[in-house]
Design a protein around this motif. Structure first.
Motif, PDB file in Angstrom:
ATOM      1  N   UNK A  23       0.740  -1.179  -0.058  1.00 53.35           N
ATOM      2  CA  UNK A  23      -0.043  -0.074  -0.041  1.00 53.35           C
ATOM      3  C   UNK A  23       0.838   1.319   0.029  1.00 53.35           C
ATOM      4  N   UNK A  24       2.106   1.208   0.973  1.00 47.05           N
ATOM      5  CA  UNK A  24       2.943   2.509   0.830  1.00 47.05           C
ATOM      6  C   UNK A  24       3.705   2.662  -0.376  1.00 47.05           C
ATOM      7  N   UNK A  25       3.849   1.581  -1.135  1.00 48.97           N
ATOM      8  CA  UNK A  25       4.564   1.655  -2.372  1.00 48.97           C
ATOM      9  C   UNK A  25       3.424   2.159  -3.431  1.00 48.97           C
ATOM     10  N   UNK A  26       2.271   1.778  -3.185  1.00 47.55           N
ATOM     11  CA  UNK A  26       1.447   2.243  -4.017  1.00 47.55           C
ATOM     12  C   UNK A  26       1.090   3.528  -4.242  1.00 47.55           C
ATOM     13  N   UNK A  27       1.313   4.367  -3.099  1.00 48.43           N
ATOM     14  CA  UNK A  27       1.194   5.572  -2.847  1.00 48.43           C
ATOM     15  C   UNK A  27       1.836   6.488  -3.942  1.00 48.43           C
ATOM     16  N   UNK A  28       3.198   5.654  -4.340  1.00 44.28           N
ATOM     17  CA  UNK A  28       4.274   6.334  -5.269  1.00 44.28           C
ATOM     18  C   UNK A  28       4.203   5.919  -6.326  1.00 44.28           C
ATOM     19  N   UNK A  29       3.892   4.588  -6.413  1.00 44.92           N
ATOM     20  CA  UNK A  29       4.128   3.825  -7.860  1.00 44.92           C
ATOM     21  C   UNK A  29       2.942   4.250  -8.714  1.00 44.92           C
ATOM     22  N   UNK A  30       1.895   5.081  -8.218  1.00 43.69           N
ATOM     23  CA  UNK A  30       0.860   5.507  -9.068  1.00 43.69           C
ATOM     24  C   UNK A  30       1.296   6.728  -9.796  1.00 43.69           C
ATOM     25  N   UNK A  31       2.295   7.300  -9.219  1.00 44.69           N
ATOM     26  CA  UNK A  31       2.981   8.804  -9.993  1.00 44.69           C
ATOM     27  C   UNK A  31       4.170   8.232 -10.823  1.00 44.69           C
ATOM     28  N   UNK A  32       4.198   7.037 -11.202  1.00 45.88           N
ATOM     29  CA  UNK A  32       5.508   6.530 -11.854  1.00 45.88           C
ATOM     30  C   UNK A  32       5.793   7.567 -12.994  1.00 45.88           C
ATOM     31  N   UNK A  76       6.091  14.724   1.202  1.00 44.82           N
ATOM     32  CA  UNK A  76       5.730  15.912   1.693  1.00 44.82           C
ATOM     33  C   UNK A  76       4.352  16.379   1.723  1.00 44.82           C
ATOM     34  N   UNK A  77       3.820  16.254   0.506  1.00 43.91           N
ATOM     35  CA  UNK A  77       2.421  16.461  -0.001  1.00 43.91           C
ATOM     36  C   UNK A  77       1.446  15.649   1.019  1.00 43.91           C
ATOM     37  N   UNK A  78       2.078  14.351   1.009  1.00 46.23           N
ATOM     38  CA  UNK A  78       1.059  13.425   1.924  1.00 46.23           C
ATOM     39  C   UNK A  78       1.240  13.714   3.224  1.00 46.23           C
ATOM     40  N   UNK A  79       2.136  14.211   3.635  1.00 46.29           N
ATOM     41  CA  UNK A  79       2.614  14.477   5.219  1.00 46.29           C
ATOM     42  C   UNK A  79       1.968  15.861   5.553  1.00 46.29           C
ATOM     43  N   UNK A  80       1.800  16.517   4.750  1.00 48.08           N
ATOM     44  CA  UNK A  80       0.946  17.787   5.150  1.00 48.08           C
ATOM     45  C   UNK A  80      -0.688  17.952   4.712  1.00 48.08           C
ATOM     46  N   UNK A  81      -0.882  16.864   3.924  1.00 45.48           N
ATOM     47  CA  UNK A  81      -2.068  16.857   3.398  1.00 45.48           C
ATOM     48  C   UNK A  81      -2.997  16.596   4.502  1.00 45.48           C
ATOM     49  N   UNK A  82      -3.950  17.242   4.742  1.00 48.07           N
ATOM     50  CA  UNK A  82      -5.061  17.041   5.935  1.00 48.07           C
ATOM     51  C   UNK A  82      -6.381  16.743   5.364  1.00 48.07           C
ATOM     52  N   UNK A  83      -6.370  16.461   3.910  1.00 44.51           N
ATOM     53  CA  UNK A  83      -7.659  16.235   3.019  1.00 44.51           C
ATOM     54  C   UNK A  83      -7.831  14.920   2.979  1.00 44.51           C
ATOM     55  N   UNK A  84      -8.900  14.463   2.620  1.00 42.15           N
ATOM     56  CA  UNK A  84      -9.374  13.046   2.096  1.00 42.15           C
ATOM     57  C   UNK A  84      -9.381  13.043   0.851  1.00 42.15           C
TER      58      UNK A  84
END
Length: 800
Positions: free
Chosen positions: A19-28, A522-530
Motif C-alpha cells: 500500500x505504501x509503495x502504491x502511494x508512490x508507484x501510481x505517480x510513476x 511531503x504533500x501526503x505528510x502535510x495533506x489534511x484532506x481526504x
C-alpha cells in the motif's frame, strides 16, 4: 436524551508495504519524467563542464633535530643562546607551505594571474604552455586592476590584424592597436605582446582565432589556489608531506606545486644563510672580546707569581710540608737528647763513686759516650782492686782521683751538650714556626692562584670553542642543502577527479527518484484532506463506503444522460447496486424509499450527487422525486432552471391551503424525474422542520414515488438534517476528495453513535483518476470517449 459517546480512535495499524509503495508507484510518470530531466541535465553538465584533475607532489622535510653540530643554529644552541626555543616542528613547516606569502611568491614567479582562453569551441579552454602569444607585464597597478575588475573590464580579445594585433576589451569594446614587441598601456598595466616561437599546432586542431586574455589580481589568484592547495602529513611519525592541487589545467598545477617547493627551499636557504652570516658576525665579535679578556687574565697570573715569588705552587707547597716534617723530626730528636742529658746530669749528681753510669742510652754525642765508657772502666777497675784491698791503696786512691776527674769531665760534657741542645731546640722551634707560617699562607695563595687559573681555563676553552664554531659555520655557509627533499615531482592524474560521469549520472538518477518521492511524501505528510477510499477506511470502519464518484475531467458533463457509458455513469450504477444491499429490509415496504444526501460542510457535492443518483434511478425505470431539503441555501436551480423561484417545501409547511402535489414539477432532465424545490427561504428553517406537517410531507411523497432523494443542508453547520433524519431510510454522507478535512470525518461518526443520524453510508465524491480504480485500474474503459495522452499515461499509471 442521547447518551454521550466518545468515539474510538482508529488503532495504529501495521504498515502495508504494498500500500505504501502504491502511494508512490501510481505517480510513476512523475518519476520517469524527473529521472529523464535530471539525466539530460547531467549530460549537459558533463558536456559543458571543464574537467578538473588532481596533481600531487611529495617532499620530505629534513629533521632539524637530527642535524649535526655543524648546523648554523647548533652554535647558538651549544652556547645556550636559544635554549628552550626548540627546532621547527613539522606542523610549522606545513603552515609555512600553506602561507599566503609562499603562494604569493609562487604566483608572481609563474605569472599565473594572466590567463589565455581559446573561445573557438563551445566550451572555452585555457591555454597555458602552448600559447600563440607571449605576454610580458612591465608594470601592474593592483588598485587600478581592482577597480577594473569591479566593472568586469579586465578581459581582452586578441585578434590578428595584418602585421599587428588588435586588443578589444570584452566589456567596454575599447580597441587597442598593438605591434609585436612594443608596449601598450591597458589602463591598469603596461604589457608587451610578442609571437610565441615555441607555439605548436600539434595539440590544436587549428590556430585559435578567438583568444581571450584575462587579468586577475595577484591577491585573488593567491586566495583561489590557497583554498585548492592541500598539504597533508602522510604519517604522524614521519616527515613525508604530500601536496595536492585540483585544477583544470594539469601543466599549470604541476608548475605551481614544483614552484611552491622551489620557493620553500629558496627561502629556507636564505634563512639558513642569514642565520649563518649573523652567527659568523656574532662569533667574531665574541672572539675579540674573549681574546682581550684572556690577555688580561694571563697578565694577572704573571703579576701574581712575581708578587708571591711562585713558580709552581704545588711543588713548593710539597717542599714546605716536607721541611716541616724534617723539622718536627729533628725537634723530637733534640728533645730526646736534651732529656737524656738532664737525666745523666741528675744521675751523676746523686750517685756515688762506685755507681756505674748508664751506657747505650741513645746519646748521640760520641765524646760523651766515650767519656762515660772510660768512667765506667775506671769504676770497674777501682771496684775490682778495692775488693782485694782498702781505700788507702795507692792504686785505689789514684783510681778515685781519676774517677773524680772523669766524672767532672762527663758532667761538664753533659752540661755543654745540654746547652747545645737547648740552643738547637730554640733554632728548630724558630725554623718550624717560619715554615708553619708559610704553610698556613699556602691555601690563600692557592685559592687566589686557582681562581686566576680557572678564569684562564674558561677563557681559553671558550676561545677554542668559538674558533671551532667559526670554522663549522663557514662550512655550513659554503654548503647550502635544500630543506625539502623532493620525493616525487608534481604529477597529474590521468582521469579527472571532477566531474565524475558515473557519480554524476548516479546522482541524477537518485535525484530524479528522490525529488518526486520527497514531493509526494511531503504533500501526503502535510495533506489534511481526504484523498481516497483508504483515507476513509483508515479513519473509521463503522460507516460503510457505498460508492466513489470520479472527478470530472475534460469535456465531461455534470449530469448523466440516457445510455451514458462514461465512468461517471458507471460509478453511479455501482452506487445504486450497493444501495440495494443496504436497503434489503426497506425494499419489502409498500411505500417508496427515502434517501437523504448530506455532508459535513458546504461544497462537498450533495446536489450534484442527488441529481445524478436520481438520473441513474430514473434511467432504470424508477419513479424518482428530488426534494430540496436545504431551506437556507437552495441549490436545485443549478441543474433545473428557475427552481429557485418555485414554491416548495417551506411554502407547504407554512401554508395549510397549498396542495403538496401542486408544488411538484416535472423535471426537464428525465420523464421519470420530478422536483420539489426548497421554496421560499424562511427565517426559521429549524422551527419549520419541527412542524407536524413534516411527517405528512414525507409520508405522501414516499407513497407516490419509488425513490425520494432529499438534498439536505450541511450537518455540521445547521441542525436541519438531524431534525428530519428520522424519515430517511438511508443517509448518504458526502465526502469530497481533496476538499473535506480528515478531522471532519469524526463528526458523522459521532453523529451516528449519538443517534443523530441513522443508516449512514459514505459516498466519496470528486476522486482523482489516480485514486479512482474502476474503468482505469483494470483497463476497462466505458464509452467511446478518447482520453488525452496524459490521461492515458495516468490511466496506465493507476494500474500500478
Amino acid at each position: 436524551m442521547a447518551q454521550q459517546y466518545t468515539p474510538n480512535r482508529p488503532q495504529e495499524e501495521e504498515i502495508d508495504l504494498r500500500e505504501e509503495l502504491g502511494k508512490y508507484l501510481r505517480y510513476w510518470p512523475w518519476f520517469c519524467a524527473a529521472v529523464f530531466c535530471f539525466l539530460v541535465a547531467a549530460f549537459l553538465y558533463l558536456r559543458y563542464t571543464t574537467p578538473t584533475y588532481n596533481t600531487t607532489a611529495s617532499i620530505i622535510i629534513k629533521d632539524d633535530e637530527g642535524k649535526s653540530p655543524s648546523s648554523e643554529l647548533a652554535a647558538f644552541a651549544d652556547l645556550g643562546l636559544i635554549g628552550g626555543m626548540g627546532t621547527s616542528s613539522i606542523e610549522n613547516e606545513i603552515g609555512l607551505l600553506r602561507s599566503r606569502r609562499m603562494m604569493n611568491n609562487t604566483i608572481k614567479a609563474l605569472n599565473v594571474n594572466v590567463q589565455f582562453f581559446n573561445e573557438d569551441k563551445i566550451r572555452s579552454s585555457e591555454l597555458y604552455l602552448n600559447i600563440p602569444y607571449q605576454l610580458s607585464v612591465l608594470q601592474l597597478n593592483e588598485k587600478a586592476l581592482e577597480r577594473s575588475l569591479k566593472n568586469e573590464a579586465t578581459s581582452f580579445r586578441i585578434k590578428r590584424d595584418g602585421e599587428g594585433l588588435v586588443l578589444q576589451n570584452s566589456e567596454t569594446e575599447e580597441r587597442y592597436n598593438v605591434k609585436y614587441g612594443e608596449p601598450v598601456n591597458l589602463g591598469f598595466a603596461d604589457v608587451v605582446i610578442s609571437e610565441n616561437e615555441d607555439f605548436s599546432l600539434e595539440s590544436q586542431e587549428e590556430f585559435p582565432k578567438n583568444v581571450l586574455i584575462k587579468f586577475s589580481t595577484i591577491g585573488s589568484v593567491v586566495e583561489n589556489y590557497r583554498q585548492k592547495l592541500q598539504v597533508n602529513l602522510t604519517d604522524k611519525n614521519s616527515s613525508l608531506i604530500e601536496l595536492s592541487l585540483e585544477d583544470p589545467v594539469q601543466a599549470k598545477a604541476r608548475n605551481i606545486l614544483d614552484q611552491l617547493v622551489l620557493e620553500y627551499n629558496r627561502e629556507a636557504i636564505e634563512d639558513k644563510n642569514l642565520v649563518a652570516r649573523n652567527t659568523a658576525q656574532f662569533i667574531d665579535e665574541r672572539l675579540a672580546i674573549i681574546n682581550e679578556e684572556l690577555d688580561s687574565v694571563e697578565t694577572g697570573k704573571e703579576e701574581f707569581k712575581e708578587a708571591n715569588q711562585l713558580t709552581n705552587i704545588e711543588a713548593e707547597s710539597a717542599l714546605f710540608i716536607e721541611n716541616a716534617s724534617d723539622y718536627n723530626k729533628r725537634q723530637q730528636e733534640v728533645g730526646t737528647q736534651l732529656e737524656l742529658s738532664n737525666a745523666m746530669i741528675d744521675y751523676l749528681n746523686s750517685g756515688t763513686k762506685s755507681d756505674l753510669l748508664p751506657a747505650n742510652l741513645g746519646i748521640q754525642e760520641e765524646g760523651v759516650n766515650q767519656q762515660i765508657q772510660e768512667y765506667n772502666t775506671l769504676v770497674l777497675e777501682r771496684n775490682r782492686i778495692l775488693s782485694g784491698s782498702t781505700e788507702k791503696n795507692p792504686i785505689v786512691r789514684r783510681l778515685n782521683s781519676q774517677i773524680d776527674q772523669m766524672k767532672a769531665n762527663v758532667l761538664q760534657s753533659l752540661q755543654r751538650m745540654r746547652s747545645n741542645l737547648m740552643i738547637a731546640q730554640e733554632d728548630l722551634d724558630r725554623q718550624a714556626a717560619s715554615i708553619g707560617n708559610k704553610i698556613s699562607a699556602v691555601p690563600a695563595k692557592e685559592r687566589q692562584f686557582r681562581g686566576i687559573e680557572r678564569q684562564q681555563s674558561i677563557k681559553e676553552a671558550l676561545y677554542l670553542f668559538l674558533l671551532q664554531k667559526r670554522e663549522e659555520n663557514s662550512l655550513s655557509l659554503a654548503v647550502t642543502a635544500p630543506k625539502a627533499k623532493i620525493v616525487d615531482r608534481a604529477y597529474s592524474s590521468a582521469s579527472p577527479v571532477s566531474p565524475k560521469p558515473k557519480i554524476i549520472l548516479l546522482a541524477a538518477i537518485i535525484l530524479g527518484l528522490l525529488i518526486p518521492f520527497l514531493f509526494i511524501y511531503v504533500r501526503n505528510l502535510l495533506n489534511n484532506k481526504v484523498r481516497s477510499r483508504e483515507d476513509l477506511e483508515r479513519v473509521t470502519k463503522e460507516i460503510p463506503l457505498v460508492g466513489e464518484v470520479p472527478k470530472l475531467e475534460g469535456k465531461n458533463t455534470e449530469l448523466i444522460e440516457k445510455n451514458d457509458r462514461s465512468v461517471l455513469a458507471e460509478s453511479f450504477r455501482i452506487l445504486v447496486t450497493n444501495l440495494q444491499y443496504l436497503l434489503v429490509n426497506a425494499g419489502n415496504k409498500k411505500e417508496g424509499i427515502c434517501l437523504f444526501v448530506t455532508s459535513t460542510v458546504k461544497g462537498e457535492g450533495k446536489t450534484f450527487t442527488a441529481f445524478n443518483l436520481a438520473m441513474t434511478l430514473a434511467n432504470n425505470g424508477k419513479k424518482v422525486l428530488i426534494m430540496g431539503g436545504d431551506l437556507r441555501n437552495p441549490q436545485l436551480q443549478r441543474f433545473e432552471q428557475g427552481a429557485k423561484e418555485w414554491q416548495g417545501v417551506s411554502d407547504f409547511l407554512v401554508s395549510d391551503r397549498l396542495d403538496l402535489f401542486s408544488l411538484i414539477r416535472r423535471s426537464t432532465l428525465h420523464e421519470n424525474l420530478d422536483l420539489l424545490s426548497s421554496g421560499s427561504v424562511p427565517p426559521n428553517p429549524s422551527e419549520l422542520w419541527r412542524h407536524e406537517k413534516t411527517e405528512t410531507l414525507f409520508e405522501e411523497v414516499k407513497a407516490n414515488y419509488d425513490y425520494v432523494i432529499v438534498d439536505t443542508a450541511p450537518s455540521m453547520l445547521v441542525a436541519d438534517t438531524f431534525l428530519i433524519n428520522q424519515y430517511a431510510d438511508l443517509t448518504l454522507y458526502l465526502v469530497r476528495a481533496g476538499y473535506t478535512e480528515k478531522k471532519l470525518l469524526e463528526f458523522p461518526v459521532d453523529a451516528k453513535n449519538d443517534g443523530k443520524l441513522h443508516d449512514v453510508s459514505f459516498v466519496l465524491n470528486d476522486v482523482e483518476s489516480t485514486y479512482f480504480g474502476y474503468g482505469n485500474k483494470y483497463g476497462y474503459n466505458y464509452g467511446e470517449e478518447e482520453l488525452s495522452a496524459w490521461g492515458k499515461f495516468r490511466s496506465k499509471a493507476a494500474f500500478w
